[in-house]
Design a protein around this motif. Structure first.
Motif, PDB file in Angstrom:
ATOM      1  N   ASN A 122       0.884  -1.207   0.224  1.00 39.96           N
ATOM      2  CA  ASN A 122      -0.148   0.053   0.185  1.00 39.96           C
ATOM      3  C   ASN A 122       0.836   1.417  -0.233  1.00 39.96           C
ATOM      4  OD1 ASN A 122       0.972  -0.054   2.516  1.00 39.96           O
ATOM      5  ND2 ASN A 122      -0.969  -0.119   3.596  1.00 39.96           N
ATOM      6  N   LEU A 123       2.121   1.289   0.095  1.00 34.55           N
ATOM      7  CA  LEU A 123       3.077   2.163   0.053  1.00 34.55           C
ATOM      8  C   LEU A 123       2.627   3.375   1.033  1.00 34.55           C
ATOM      9  CD1 LEU A 123       3.554   2.723  -3.832  1.00 34.55           C
ATOM     10  CD2 LEU A 123       5.246   1.845  -2.069  1.00 34.55           C
ATOM     11  N   ASN A 124       2.153   3.072   2.408  1.00 36.54           N
ATOM     12  CA  ASN A 124       1.961   3.928   3.131  1.00 36.54           C
ATOM     13  C   ASN A 124       3.253   4.290   3.991  1.00 36.54           C
ATOM     14  OD1 ASN A 124       1.300   4.769   6.248  1.00 36.54           O
ATOM     15  ND2 ASN A 124      -0.601   4.290   5.455  1.00 36.54           N
ATOM     16  N   PRO A 125       3.342   5.567   4.190  1.00 33.95           N
ATOM     17  CA  PRO A 125       4.658   6.063   4.824  1.00 33.95           C
ATOM     18  C   PRO A 125       5.093   5.395   6.068  1.00 33.95           C
ATOM     19  CG  PRO A 125       3.452   7.925   4.090  1.00 33.95           C
ATOM     20  CD  PRO A 125       2.575   6.816   3.823  1.00 33.95           C
ATOM     21  N   SER A 126       3.801   4.913   6.823  1.00 32.90           N
ATOM     22  CA  SER A 126       4.106   4.198   8.148  1.00 32.90           C
ATOM     23  C   SER A 126       4.619   2.924   8.068  1.00 32.90           C
ATOM     24  CB  SER A 126       2.825   4.337   9.142  1.00 32.90           C
ATOM     25  OG  SER A 126       1.926   3.579   8.384  1.00 32.90           O
ATOM     26  N   SER A 127       4.362   2.250   6.933  1.00 31.83           N
ATOM     27  CA  SER A 127       4.994   0.797   6.566  1.00 31.83           C
ATOM     28  C   SER A 127       6.060   0.845   5.211  1.00 31.83           C
ATOM     29  CB  SER A 127       3.748   0.015   6.251  1.00 31.83           C
ATOM     30  OG  SER A 127       3.035   0.427   5.132  1.00 31.83           O
ATOM     31  N   ALA A 128       6.493   2.156   5.423  1.00 33.99           N
ATOM     32  CA  ALA A 128       7.560   1.960   4.237  1.00 33.99           C
ATOM     33  C   ALA A 128       8.811   1.483   4.443  1.00 33.99           C
ATOM     34  CB  ALA A 128       7.692   3.492   3.761  1.00 33.99           C
ATOM     35  N   HIS A 129       9.428   0.874   3.250  1.00 38.94           N
ATOM     36  CA  HIS A 129      10.763   0.185   3.561  1.00 38.94           C
ATOM     37  C   HIS A 129      11.726   0.568   2.256  1.00 38.94           C
ATOM     38  CE1 HIS A 129       8.326  -2.234   5.993  1.00 38.94           C
ATOM     39  NE2 HIS A 129       9.398  -2.853   6.643  1.00 38.94           N
ATOM     40  N   GLY A 130      13.026   0.715   2.449  1.00 37.18           N
ATOM     41  CA  GLY A 130      13.546   1.148   1.368  1.00 37.18           C
ATOM     42  C   GLY A 130      15.096   0.850   1.616  1.00 37.18           C
ATOM     43  N   SER A 131      15.917   1.221   0.640  1.00 37.86           N
ATOM     44  CA  SER A 131      17.567   1.169   0.809  1.00 37.86           C
ATOM     45  C   SER A 131      17.917  -0.385   1.009  1.00 37.86           C
ATOM     46  CB  SER A 131      18.063   2.139   1.828  1.00 37.86           C
ATOM     47  OG  SER A 131      19.421   2.229   1.773  1.00 37.86           O
ATOM     48  N   PRO A 132      17.426  -1.069  -0.107  1.00 33.51           N
ATOM     49  CA  PRO A 132      17.690  -2.503   0.212  1.00 33.51           C
ATOM     50  C   PRO A 132      19.106  -3.045   0.152  1.00 33.51           C
ATOM     51  CG  PRO A 132      16.648  -2.278  -1.607  1.00 33.51           C
ATOM     52  CD  PRO A 132      16.548  -0.744  -1.104  1.00 33.51           C
ATOM     53  N   VAL A 133      19.387  -4.169   1.083  1.00 29.91           N
ATOM     54  CA  VAL A 133      20.723  -4.600   0.857  1.00 29.91           C
ATOM     55  C   VAL A 133      20.057  -6.131   0.825  1.00 29.91           C
ATOM     56  CG1 VAL A 133      22.758  -5.177   2.048  1.00 29.91           C
ATOM     57  CG2 VAL A 133      21.856  -3.324   2.538  1.00 29.91           C
ATOM     58  N   SER A 134      20.762  -6.643  -0.313  1.00 34.17           N
ATOM     59  CA  SER A 134      20.618  -8.273  -0.955  1.00 34.17           C
ATOM     60  C   SER A 134      21.563  -9.036  -0.426  1.00 34.17           C
ATOM     61  CB  SER A 134      20.030  -8.129  -2.139  1.00 34.17           C
ATOM     62  OG  SER A 134      20.944  -7.696  -3.202  1.00 34.17           O
ATOM     63  N   PHE A 135      21.114 -10.234  -0.281  1.00 32.96           N
ATOM     64  CA  PHE A 135      22.276 -11.542  -0.017  1.00 32.96           C
ATOM     65  C   PHE A 135      21.710 -12.686  -0.794  1.00 32.96           C
ATOM     66  CE2 PHE A 135      21.973  -8.485   3.667  1.00 32.96           C
ATOM     67  CZ  PHE A 135      23.358  -8.338   4.061  1.00 32.96           C
ATOM     68  N   LEU A 136      22.845 -13.485  -0.954  1.00 32.79           N
ATOM     69  CA  LEU A 136      22.439 -14.805  -1.413  1.00 32.79           C
ATOM     70  C   LEU A 136      23.150 -15.683  -0.459  1.00 32.79           C
ATOM     71  CD1 LEU A 136      21.189 -16.812  -3.797  1.00 32.79           C
ATOM     72  CD2 LEU A 136      23.476 -16.798  -4.491  1.00 32.79           C
ATOM     73  N   THR A 137      22.421 -16.664   0.318  1.00 24.94           N
ATOM     74  CA  THR A 137      22.808 -17.633   1.294  1.00 24.94           C
ATOM     75  C   THR A 137      23.603 -18.988   0.602  1.00 24.94           C
ATOM     76  OG1 THR A 137      21.075 -18.961   1.666  1.00 24.94           O
ATOM     77  CG2 THR A 137      20.855 -16.759   2.742  1.00 24.94           C
ATOM     78  N   LYS A 138      24.303 -19.617   1.143  1.00 32.70           N
ATOM     79  CA  LYS A 138      24.993 -20.634   0.657  1.00 32.70           C
ATOM     80  C   LYS A 138      23.967 -21.692   0.550  1.00 32.70           C
ATOM     81  CE  LYS A 138      29.602 -20.152   1.819  1.00 32.70           C
ATOM     82  NZ  LYS A 138      30.953 -20.823   1.587  1.00 32.70           N
ATOM     83  N   GLU A 139      22.795 -21.541   0.953  1.00 34.74           N
ATOM     84  CA  GLU A 139      21.871 -22.636   0.564  1.00 34.74           C
ATOM     85  C   GLU A 139      20.880 -22.071  -0.498  1.00 34.74           C
ATOM     86  OE1 GLU A 139      22.423 -21.308   3.546  1.00 34.74           O
ATOM     87  OE2 GLU A 139      23.268 -23.555   4.398  1.00 34.74           O
ATOM     88  N   GLY A 140      21.103 -20.913  -1.146  1.00 35.53           N
ATOM     89  CA  GLY A 140      20.466 -20.397  -2.537  1.00 35.53           C
ATOM     90  C   GLY A 140      19.106 -19.454  -2.045  1.00 35.53           C
ATOM     91  N   ASP A 141      19.008 -19.291  -0.782  1.00 34.18           N
ATOM     92  CA  ASP A 141      17.920 -18.258  -0.500  1.00 34.18           C
ATOM     93  C   ASP A 141      18.369 -16.757  -0.566  1.00 34.18           C
ATOM     94  OD1 ASP A 141      16.474 -20.461   0.253  1.00 34.18           O
ATOM     95  OD2 ASP A 141      16.916 -20.289   2.516  1.00 34.18           O
ATOM     96  N   ILE A 142      17.615 -16.035  -0.741  1.00 34.45           N
ATOM     97  CA  ILE A 142      17.701 -14.772  -1.198  1.00 34.45           C
ATOM     98  C   ILE A 142      17.311 -14.044   0.345  1.00 34.45           C
ATOM     99  CG2 ILE A 142      17.526 -12.430  -2.471  1.00 34.45           C
ATOM    100  CD1 ILE A 142      16.656 -14.188  -4.662  1.00 34.45           C
ATOM    101  N   VAL A 143      18.265 -13.101   1.014  1.00 35.85           N
ATOM    102  CA  VAL A 143      17.825 -12.342   2.221  1.00 35.85           C
ATOM    103  C   VAL A 143      17.989 -10.929   1.813  1.00 35.85           C
ATOM    104  CG1 VAL A 143      18.361 -11.930   4.721  1.00 35.85           C
ATOM    105  CG2 VAL A 143      18.543 -14.239   3.703  1.00 35.85           C
ATOM    106  N   VAL A 144      16.928 -10.027   2.204  1.00 33.95           N
ATOM    107  CA  VAL A 144      16.971  -8.533   2.126  1.00 33.95           C
ATOM    108  C   VAL A 144      16.574  -7.805   3.304  1.00 33.95           C
ATOM    109  CG1 VAL A 144      15.850  -6.566   0.845  1.00 33.95           C
ATOM    110  CG2 VAL A 144      16.134  -8.617  -0.273  1.00 33.95           C
ATOM    111  N   LEU A 145      17.619  -7.026   3.418  1.00 36.58           N
ATOM    112  CA  LEU A 145      17.517  -5.905   4.810  1.00 36.58           C
ATOM    113  C   LEU A 145      16.921  -4.799   4.228  1.00 36.58           C
ATOM    114  CD1 LEU A 145      20.923  -6.442   6.973  1.00 36.58           C
ATOM    115  CD2 LEU A 145      18.361  -7.019   7.540  1.00 36.58           C
ATOM    116  N   SER A 146      16.267  -3.967   4.883  1.00 38.41           N
ATOM    117  CA  SER A 146      15.843  -2.692   4.459  1.00 38.41           C
ATOM    118  C   SER A 146      15.756  -1.764   5.713  1.00 38.41           C
ATOM    119  CB  SER A 146      14.469  -2.502   3.751  1.00 38.41           C
ATOM    120  OG  SER A 146      13.356  -2.932   4.773  1.00 38.41           O
ATOM    121  N   THR A 147      15.665  -0.292   5.389  1.00 36.81           N
ATOM    122  CA  THR A 147      15.489   0.736   6.512  1.00 36.81           C
ATOM    123  C   THR A 147      14.176   1.021   6.585  1.00 36.81           C
ATOM    124  OG1 THR A 147      17.721   1.609   5.933  1.00 36.81           O
ATOM    125  CG2 THR A 147      16.046   2.984   6.976  1.00 36.81           C
ATOM    126  N   ALA A 148      13.523   1.198   7.772  1.00 31.42           N
ATOM    127  CA  ALA A 148      11.925   1.398   7.785  1.00 31.42           C
ATOM    128  C   ALA A 148      11.771   2.593   8.881  1.00 31.42           C
ATOM    129  CB  ALA A 148      11.239   0.122   8.215  1.00 31.42           C
TER     130      ALA A 148
END
Length: 454
Positions: A122-148
């Motif tokens: 819904n792109l509501n400012p109170s639930s906004a997330h951005g500036s993503p950092v993406s990782f690939l684990t050794k198991e093949g999963d994708i992990v994303v960190l974000s600022t909120a």
């Protein structure tokens, strides 16, 4: 009996790679086999637009690129549903509508499926997330960190702290867990500060599987970042810890980023100069890169002396390239390569180059802070610039170096997710848009350098 066993193993393997890989036609399977031979990488240089552009509605920022073990390419970036007049380099401040988006490619040529990371649409400012950092684990999963939350906002509620959240995909970027905020106890060692910001792009997966990146920190009444801290996870993104920290002396730098894990296990870190609060200042001004070295995740982070690259400009003046870098984020990855008959275990770096002239159809133009690629064969002590032209098509002539993510793929080709200026001329950019470029080391170096392995 052996044939039946082999068939069962093959079917199980295909099924584990994602449903559309298992059930699709052989054409789709061939698309997922986009690897390129070393011979073909001598000329490999492709260019793909990650997302469409609407200057009055959206601003896209902070791209990264992940290649999963099943050969899906997942582009991850920040999507701001704001007017084009908002030039603040920080997207998350508690008042803007921002989300993290993933787009998926099965052929390394175009991106089709579009997915909202963290399942907040819904792109509501109170639930906004951005500036993503993406990782690939050794198991093949994708992990994303974000600022909120309040992000790097100044003033506001003094007791309110920035939130850092995590979302994970286990199926090549098609589905994501809901955003989960990191517990406040994670930041106990930084309790004197209440504003944090993830430095976007590709995070690092160390040889032992630990996920690691950097976050900037400050207080709510400060405008500039005070310093940066290592943030890491030893369990594939489930829990996180703060490690070593560094201080930006005189608040002169920002966006510290881990460039690579060196051969000795130390972490090579770089930060860009604080050149202004918005995009215009960031790309009209330059400053020096600050370099650091951490012995391990929790050790003190010390300054590190780096040499080069140096070039001689048209006026026969020696230019120290790293002293005239833009205020955008730099990025890097490890690569093994050969140069003049000798093998190196090296580091590749995407950064900005002060300026270059080129012949446009409307006449000669000059573009500032273009994308450049340098390489180091001694764990980051000395650097040589390979090229300041990332690609040769006309649209690349409008590229200015902003946030980026660089990754060396399994076949040795290099992927770069970056932002490219859109507009009628170099000096009249009407916005930026995420692009993905894939090229061979040999191609961008005119055959001087050659990939030798990861």
């Amino acid at each position: 009996m052996k044939k039946i066993t082999c068939l069962i193993v093959l079917l199980f393997t295909l099924n584990s790679c994602g449903t559309d890989y298992f059930y699709s036609s052989f054409t789709i399977r061939r698309e997922l086999l986009w690897f390129t031979s070393l011979a073909d990488q001598e000329t490999l240089d492709t260019h793909a637009q990650m997302v469409g552009y609407t200057p009055t509605l959206n601003r896209f920022s902070s791209p990264s690129i992940i290649a999963t073990p099943a050969n899906y390419l997942v582009a991850i970036y920040e999507n701001r549903n704001i007017s084009g007049s908002d030039l603040d380099i920080y997207g998350i401040n508690g008042n803007k509508k921002v989300e993290v988006t993933a787009r998926i490619s099965k052929n390394s040529s175009n991106f089709d499926n579009t997915v909202t990371v963290g399942n907040i649409k819904n792109l509501n400012p109170s639930s906004a997330h951005g500036s993503p950092v993406s990782f690939l684990t050794k198991e093949g999963d994708i992990v994303v960190l974000s600022t909120a939350g309040v992000g790097f906002a100044k003033d506001g509620v003094a007791t309110e702290k920035t939130k850092i959240a995590v979302s994970i995909s286990t199926d090549n970027g098609y589905n994501w867990t809901d955003w989960k905020d990191l517990d406040e106890t994670v930041f106990e060692s930084l309790k004197a500060y209440n504003r944090f910001y993830t430095t976007p792009g590709n995070g690092k997966t160390l040889r032992n599987g630990t996920l690691v990146c950097m976050i900037d920190y400050k207080t709510n009444y400060e405008e500039k970042a005070r310093g940066a801290a290592i943030l890491y996870s030893a369990d594939n993104g489930k829990t996180w810890k703060i490690g070593g920290t560094l201080t930006y002396n005189g608040n002169t730098h920002r966006f510290a980023k881990i460039i690579a894990e060196r051969t000795d296990g130390k972490l090579l870190i770089a930060a860009v100069s604080y050149t202004g609060t918005n995009d215009i200042a960031t790309y009209n001004n330059t400053g020096s890169i600050a370099w650091y070295l951490a012995d391990d995740l929790n050790s003190p982070i010390n300054t590190f002396n780096v040499t080069g690259p140096e070039i001689i400009d048209a006026n026969l003046v020696v230019v120290k390239v790293f002293e005239r870098n833009s205020g955008g984020v730099i990025s890097g990855d490890r690569i093994k390569y050969a140069y003049k008959g000798r093998a190196y275990d090296g580091i590749l770096l995407a950064h900005s180059y002060p300026e270059r002239k080129f012949q446009h159809q409307s006449g000669q133009q000059t573009v500032s802070n273009v994308t450049a690629i340098s390489i180091s064969g001694d764990d980051g002590k000395t650097w040589t610039m390979i090229t300041n032209v990332v690609g040769k098509d006309e649209s690349t002539n409008q590229a200015a170096f902003r946030h980026s993510g660089l990754a060396v793929f399994k076949d040795g080709s290099i992927g770069l997710a970056y932002e490219e200026g859109i507009g009628p001329s170099i000096n009249d950019r009407q916005g930026f848009i995420p692009y993905y470029r894939r090229f061979g080391l040999s191609a961008i170096s005119d055959g001087k350098y050659r990939y030798e392995g990861l």
